[in-house]
Design an enzyme around this catalytic site. Structure first.
Site, PDB file in Angstrom:
ATOM      1  N   ILE A  23       0.816  -1.218   0.000  1.00 32.44           N
ATOM      2  CA  ILE A  23       0.000   0.000   0.000  1.00 32.44           C
ATOM      3  C   ILE A  23       0.849   1.266   0.000  1.00 32.44           C
ATOM      4  O   ILE A  23       0.303   2.349  -0.129  1.00 32.44           O
ATOM      5  CB  ILE A  23      -0.970   0.017   1.210  1.00 32.44           C
ATOM      6  CG1 ILE A  23      -0.199  -0.190   2.522  1.00 32.44           C
ATOM      7  CG2 ILE A  23      -2.036  -1.030   1.059  1.00 32.44           C
ATOM      8  CD1 ILE A  23      -1.088  -0.139   3.761  1.00 32.44           C
ATOM      9  N   GLY A  27      11.884   5.400  -0.032  1.00 31.55           N
ATOM     10  CA  GLY A  27      13.280   5.106  -0.291  1.00 31.55           C
ATOM     11  C   GLY A  27      13.896   4.166   0.719  1.00 31.55           C
ATOM     12  O   GLY A  27      14.895   3.525   0.433  1.00 31.55           O
ATOM     13  N   MET A  28      13.314   4.060   1.900  1.00 27.13           N
ATOM     14  CA  MET A  28      13.906   3.256   2.963  1.00 27.13           C
ATOM     15  C   MET A  28      13.070   2.022   3.318  1.00 27.13           C
ATOM     16  O   MET A  28      13.535   1.166   4.050  1.00 27.13           O
ATOM     17  CB  MET A  28      14.099   4.105   4.232  1.00 27.13           C
ATOM     18  CG  MET A  28      14.970   5.322   4.022  1.00 27.13           C
ATOM     19  SD  MET A  28      16.662   4.881   3.582  1.00 27.13           S
ATOM     20  CE  MET A  28      17.352   6.529   3.313  1.00 27.13           C
ATOM     21  N   VAL A  31       5.429  -0.486   2.726  1.00 28.25           N
ATOM     22  CA  VAL A  31       4.362  -0.774   3.682  1.00 28.25           C
ATOM     23  C   VAL A  31       3.346  -1.684   3.012  1.00 28.25           C
ATOM     24  O   VAL A  31       2.931  -1.440   1.874  1.00 28.25           O
ATOM     25  CB  VAL A  31       3.682   0.523   4.173  1.00 28.25           C
ATOM     26  CG1 VAL A  31       2.602   0.199   5.198  1.00 28.25           C
ATOM     27  CG2 VAL A  31       4.713   1.460   4.791  1.00 28.25           C
ATOM     28  N   LYS A  46       5.553  -2.658   7.925  1.00 28.56           N
ATOM     29  CA  LYS A  46       6.587  -1.854   7.254  1.00 28.56           C
ATOM     30  C   LYS A  46       7.831  -2.731   7.143  1.00 28.56           C
ATOM     31  O   LYS A  46       8.419  -3.123   8.152  1.00 28.56           O
ATOM     32  CB  LYS A  46       6.881  -0.580   8.034  1.00 28.56           C
ATOM     33  CG  LYS A  46       7.934   0.300   7.370  1.00 28.56           C
ATOM     34  CD  LYS A  46       8.234   1.543   8.200  1.00 28.56           C
ATOM     35  CE  LYS A  46       7.138   2.558   8.084  1.00 28.56           C
ATOM     36  NZ  LYS A  46       7.126   3.249   6.790  1.00 28.56           N
ATOM     37  N   ASP A 144      10.572  13.452  11.524  1.00 29.78           N
ATOM     38  CA  ASP A 144      10.123  13.390  10.126  1.00 29.78           C
ATOM     39  C   ASP A 144       8.621  13.670  10.036  1.00 29.78           C
ATOM     40  O   ASP A 144       7.869  12.897   9.445  1.00 29.78           O
ATOM     41  CB  ASP A 144      10.451  12.015   9.543  1.00 29.78           C
ATOM     42  CG  ASP A 144      10.397  12.018   8.008  1.00 29.78           C
ATOM     43  OD1 ASP A 144      10.497  13.111   7.425  1.00 29.78           O
ATOM     44  OD2 ASP A 144      10.259  10.936   7.415  1.00 29.78           O
TER      45      ASP A 144
END
Length: 678
Positions: A23, A27-28, A31, A46, A144
């Site tokens: 979904i 970049g890291m 999910v 995740k 973030d």
């Protein structure tokens, strides 16, 4: 990542978590919508990038941060259920299991609506700040904050996700002090410049989110991540009203304060920011509104959640979605290209200085299609070019020397414009126009309207170095009697009254007793909190005189034990007061007290109460008894006896009458006359 994302569909992580549908991807990490097969509930999973999953330092940091985030029990925080590493033949998969929010993200709302109505923007920001306040209280910094990490679920519930993830990634061996990690559109200047982050960094990011909700766009845009990062460090975030009309000055000021480049002048943490937001919302009379829920783009394709069996149909897959930003998003964010890179990413911090010198290259000059000039023409042209070059050099040198002299003499300085009587917004605009920074200080005033400048420091006409602060003293209108809680000290109350530009006063007649407020502490203010007064008006501080006097209770007729217990319950000290006659109460019962019942005793004086018991004698019935027996019974009661015979001649007749009726209470020693026939 795309091919691997497709491969993971249907995978069971550590024999518990089934991966169903991708979904979101960044970049890291990626999910997925999945199922906790043990508890049979949908979850968001995740899965970290393989580069991170193989880093031991990252896994250790991820485990610590997941534990910390899991302790955040707050209705506006996405719950973290589990963390682990699945060991596979093709490598390890580090993952987080989180609460699944059916709906969308704030980014989806912004894409659909653009700028939001002010009541809606404040209604969204309040739970974001509440979640951050809970994190900051637990010494956890998000690092973030962005619309992609703000989820909106059923009923308009707002939740913040990805707590601690950036810190975990920053601890991995794949990063260093020279690397910038985060989403550049929302990074605080200190995160760009040094990598340092604290609660005030989250405040900055939340302020940018509020800016974008109010204007429909981030404050800084650029073609590259570094160009956006450079502007965070070197530019002040403009007031939202510069992009959208109708934004109140108080809200403008709140956004500007939250996004100052200097962290020390921002709200100290999310709690302080939340308090200021609520104060602004109250002062503007803005009420919370329902928050729209973005339509879930995966809800229609969700697999039915039931325990996995061999005969289950294959999980339906959705085409991989490209260019997702990090965060537990459920739909694809469509970021305008002008906004620059929006996802969580890494950049070299050493590239920032070069951004200041980089200029866009000009278009190449067209080629000359004319014939080649002669040697004489070329020499003449060369002479003209040399003359022109020297002219330019001399002009530049003269201009440079003159400009430097002007800058050193007066160019570095700006003149403070006329500010008194201007609205706060207008005064801030005038200062920005001359490269000065407004520092707003609020102060009550009897005559100057609210949000109008009373004075400035330095005063208008003063010369100030460009970039320096100018204090704007802004009116808050008539001062209000402050809120002082009952039980506060007199010194604290007087200090609060003085800070409100009012004058504390004492009047002993205003003091009163209180069972709750200790003696000498503040009982109330007269007039009450919130009352508007003129500057310097008196506010009386009423103090508590302690517990009020308590009346002695009525305990007459009680037994001694019950009377003592009742007195002690009410705070009195009972003591033996001897005996006293009472025709109302039999012997051994309380006849009266000293002081009498109803007497109010000051707690500061003696609280002793003497208890006197009745010594009354109850006359028995002796009629029809022989005179000698009756006389004996009365004397045993402490009574005196006289026998009278109607017919003399016998000494021991039968009693036919007694002078005190049976049951009568009399004093000890009272004479009772017995009448006999013979």
């Amino acid at each position: 990542m795309e091919s691997r994302g497709a491969e993971l569909s249907g995978t069971l992580l550590e024999r518990r978590y089934r991966i169903d549908t991708m979904i979101a991807r960044g970049g890291m990490s990626s999910v997925y919508l999945g199922l906790d097969t043990r508890l049979e509930r949908p979850v968001a999973i995740k899965v970290m990038d393989s580069r991170l999953s193989g880093d031991r330092s990252f896994l250790d940091r991820l485990e610590r941060e997941a534990r910390t985030a899991a302790r955040l029990h707050h209705p506006s925080v996405v719950g973290v259920y589990d963390q682990g590493v699945d060991h596979r033949e093709d490598g390890e998969l580090a993952y987080l299991v989180m609460e699944y929010i059916e709906g969308g993200t704030l980014r989806d709302v912004l894409h659909e609506r653009g700028e939001l109505p002010i009541p809606l923007a404040l209604s969204v920001l309040e739970p974001i700040l509440a979640a951050l306040a809970a994190a900051h209280e637990a010494a956890l910094v998000h690092r973030d904050i962005k619309p992609e990490n703000v989820l909106i679920g059923r009923g308009g519930t707002v939740k913040v996700g990805d707590f601690g993830l950036v810190k975990a990634i920053a601890g991995a061996g794949t990063t260093s002090d020279s690397v910038i990690l985060g989403t550049v559109a929302y990074l605080a200047p200190e995160q760009v410049a040094t990598g340092a982050a604290d609660a005030r960094s989250d405040v900055y990011s939340a302020g940018l989110v509020l800016f974008e909700m109010l204007t429909g766009t981030p404050p800084y845009t650029g073609d590259t991540a570094l160009s956006v990062a450079y502007r965070h460090v070197n530019n002040d975030v403009p007031a939202p009203s510069t992009l959208r009309q109708g934004i109140p000055a108080e809200l403008d000021e709140l956004v500007v304060r939250a996004t100052r480049r200097d962290p020390s002048v921002r709200p100290a943490d999310a709690t302080a920011f939340l308090n200021e937001l609520r104060r602004v919302r109250t002062s503007l009379g803005i009420h919370p509104v329902p928050i729209p829920v973005p339509p879930s783009k995966v809800a229609a394709k969700l697999p039915s959640y039931k325990p996995a069996r061999d005969d289950d149909p294959p999980t339906e897959q959705i085409t991989a979605i490209r260019d997702y930003t990090d965060g537990p998003t459920v739909v694809k964010p469509r970021v305008p290209t002008s906004a620059g890179p929006m996802g969580t990413r890494t950049m070299n911090r050493s590239d920032l200085p070069a951004m200041a010198q980089r200029q866009p290259a000009g278009d190449p000059a067209p080629e000359d299609a004319a014939p080649r000039p002669s040697k004489r023409d070329r020499e003449r042209a060369r002479g003209r070019r040399l003359a022109l070059i020297w002219s330019v050099v001399i002009t530049v040198l003269v201009a440079g020397v003159g400009g430097t002299a002007w800058w050193l003499a007066s160019g570095r300085f700006a003149e403070v414009p006329q500010l008194i009587g201007q609205s706060l917004t207008k005064a801030q605009e005038r200062l920005r126009a001359v490269d000065l920074v407004a520092k707003v200080v609020h102060e009550p005033h009897d005559e100057v309207p609210i949000d109008e400048v009373i004075r400035s420091d330095p005063q208008s006409g003063s010369k100030v170095l460009r970039g320096n602060e100018v204090a704007l003293v802004v009116s808050t209108g008539l001062p209000e009697v402050p809120q002082v809680v009952a039980g506060a000290s007199l010194a604290d109350a007087e200090r609060a009254i003085k800070e409100a530009k009012l004058q504390p006063a004492r009047n002993a007649s205003a003091d009163d007793y209180s069972a709750e407020v200790p003696e000498g502490m503040v009982l109330k203010l007269v007039p009450g909190p919130g009352t508007k007064l003129k500057v310097g008006a008196a506010v009386t501080v009423a103090l508590s005189k302690g517990r009020p006097p308590v009346p002695v209770p009525s305990i007459a007729g009680m037994t001694k034990e019950a009377a003592y217990a009742e007195l002690r319950r009410l705070g009195f000290e009972p003591e033996d007061g001897g005996q006293d006659f009472s025709a109302e109460y039999e012997a051994g019962r309380v006849a009266k007290t000293d002081p009498p019942a109803g007497t109010k005793l000051d707690p500061k004086s003696s609280r002793r109460v003497k208890v006197m018991l009745s010594n009354a004698v109850t006359v028995p019935n002796v009629t029809n008894q022989r005179a000698k027996d009756a006389a004996k019974a009365l004397r045993e009661k402490g009574l005196d006896v006289e026998i009278q015979h109607l017919i003399p001649g016998r000494d021991d007749g039968t009693v036919i009458n007694q002078s005190a009726s049976p049951g009568t209470r009399v004093r000890p020693g009272t004479k009772i006359v017995l009448t006999c026939l013979f």
